[in-house]
Design an enzyme around this catalytic site. Structure first.
Site, mmCIF file in Angstrom:
data_model
loop_
_atom_site.group_PDB
_atom_site.id
_atom_site.type_symbol
_atom_site.label_atom_id
_atom_site.label_comp_id
_atom_site.label_asym_id
_atom_site.label_seq_id
_atom_site.Cartn_x
_atom_site.Cartn_y
_atom_site.Cartn_z
ATOM 1 N N ALA A 198 -4.357 0.709 -9.041
ATOM 2 C CA ALA A 198 -5.166 1.781 -8.477
ATOM 3 C C ALA A 198 -4.219 2.695 -7.704
ATOM 4 O O ALA A 198 -3.145 2.267 -7.272
ATOM 5 C CB ALA A 198 -6.223 1.200 -7.546
ATOM 6 N N GLY A 231 -4.916 -2.942 -10.315
ATOM 7 C CA GLY A 231 -5.982 -2.370 -11.132
ATOM 8 C C GLY A 231 -5.565 -2.170 -12.583
ATOM 9 O O GLY A 231 -6.423 -2.150 -13.480
ATOM 10 N N GLU A 233 -6.180 -5.446 -14.110
ATOM 11 C CA GLU A 233 -7.637 -5.608 -14.161
ATOM 12 C C GLU A 233 -8.250 -4.764 -15.272
ATOM 13 O O GLU A 233 -9.169 -5.208 -15.970
ATOM 14 C CB GLU A 233 -8.237 -5.242 -12.794
ATOM 15 N N GLU A 278 -1.774 -6.828 -4.966
ATOM 16 C CA GLU A 278 -2.545 -6.202 -3.883
ATOM 17 C C GLU A 278 -2.288 -6.829 -2.524
ATOM 18 O O GLU A 278 -2.312 -6.154 -1.499
ATOM 19 C CB GLU A 278 -4.053 -6.291 -4.188
#
Ligand code: HXC
Length: 257
Positions: free
Chosen positions: A65, A108, A111, A131
């Site tokens: 992200a 992300g 993911e 993260e």
């Protein structure tokens, strides 16, 4: 409706989405996730598309992200905008999606790959959930999908240390369907997607739906679901065509019916 953060093409019956923010290693900002969803909406609605490939660059599938976009977020903001929930729309698609991963698939990015149905990895691929090093944890399925896929031992280690895992280890762990040389990744992914797209589309979609049931329910319920769907397939013209073609020693011509 131009795209700014992704490239969108069709190759025959295959839809191809290339994540394209090279200056940020394809970090997934809200614009990019919105554009991926818009492109997937188009492919889902297009009866000529049977499978989708999502890929990145040689260097990065996606490095996570967008940290710069998340940095200043507050709890009420992230709660009110329901931060991350729109990503689920990738996981809830009905047509098969292949992630073709080279380079970094972190946070992300990992993911996003796990939301796809099949992950094909270049030998350069590096997966991880870093993260924790940023003072947060995975928020788009990393603690859940990764654990179901690779088991508790490796998922805990990856999420708690943030270390990266190479393509070979990812394949051994069951995260990745196959590892291919980096320069053959896209070719292989498109070929795999073409093979899937050559099948009966409703049958392929029901197959995807049934495999996904394995992650949502008990074995007994999953088996019952499978059997219902299997029985229903005998109501399709494509079952008749597929089996007739085998008996007549010819290629099937599926009509998605
Ligand atoms: C924003 C990012 C970014 C990210 C890289 N960049 N990752 N920008 N968000 N996730 C930017 C860098 O700031 C830099 O921009 C440019 O991309 C190139 O990155 P470098 O770090 O210079 O490249 P390199 O030295 O090759 O290192 C590659 C890397 C490193 C190891 C992948 O970039 C890295 O650690 N990135 C962060 C990985 C991460 O923590 N991901 C998880 C994010 S959190 P400038 O402008 O400086 O040149 C997350 C939460 C998910 O994903 C929760 C739900 C979505």
């Amino acid at each position: 409706t131009a795209y700014e953060t992704i490239l969108v093409e069709t190759r025959g019956k295959v839809g191809l989405i290339t994540l394209n923010r090279p200056q940020a290693l394809n970090a997934l900002n809200s614009q990019l996730v919105g554009e991926v969803n818009r492109a997937l909406d188009g492919f889902e609605a297009d009866p000529g598309i049977g499978c989708v490939v999502i890929t990145g660059s040689e260097k990065a599938f996606a490095a996570g992200a967008d940290i710069k976009e998340m940095q200043a977020k507050t709890f009420p903001q992230s709660y009110l905008e329901d931060f991350i929930t729109s990503w689920d729309r990738v996981a809830n698609r009905r047509k098969p999606i292949i992630a073709a991963v080279a380079g970094f698939a972190l946070g992300g990015g990992c993911e996003l790959a796990m939301m796809c149905d099949i992950i094909l990895a270049a030998d350069t691929a590096k997966f991880g959930q870093p993260e924790i090093k940023l003072g947060v944890m995975p928020g788009a399925g990393g603690t859940q999908r990764l654990t179901r896929i690779v088991g508790k031992a490796k998922a805990m280690e990856l999420c708690l240390t943030g270390r990266m895992m190479g393509a070979e280890e990812a394949e051994r762990a069951g995260l990745v369907a196959r590892v291919v040389p980096a320069d053959k990744l896209l070719e292989d992914a498109l070929k795999t997607a073409e093979t899937i797209a050559s099948m009966s589309l409703p049958i392929a979609m029901m197959t995807k739906e049934s495999v996904n049931r394995a992650y949502e329910t008990t074995l007994a319920e999953g088996i019952r679901f499978e059997r219902r769907v299997f029985h229903a397939m005998f109501a399709t013209a494509d079952q008749k065509e597929g089996m007739a073609a085998f008996v007549e020693k010819r290629a099937p011509a599926f009509k998605n019916a």
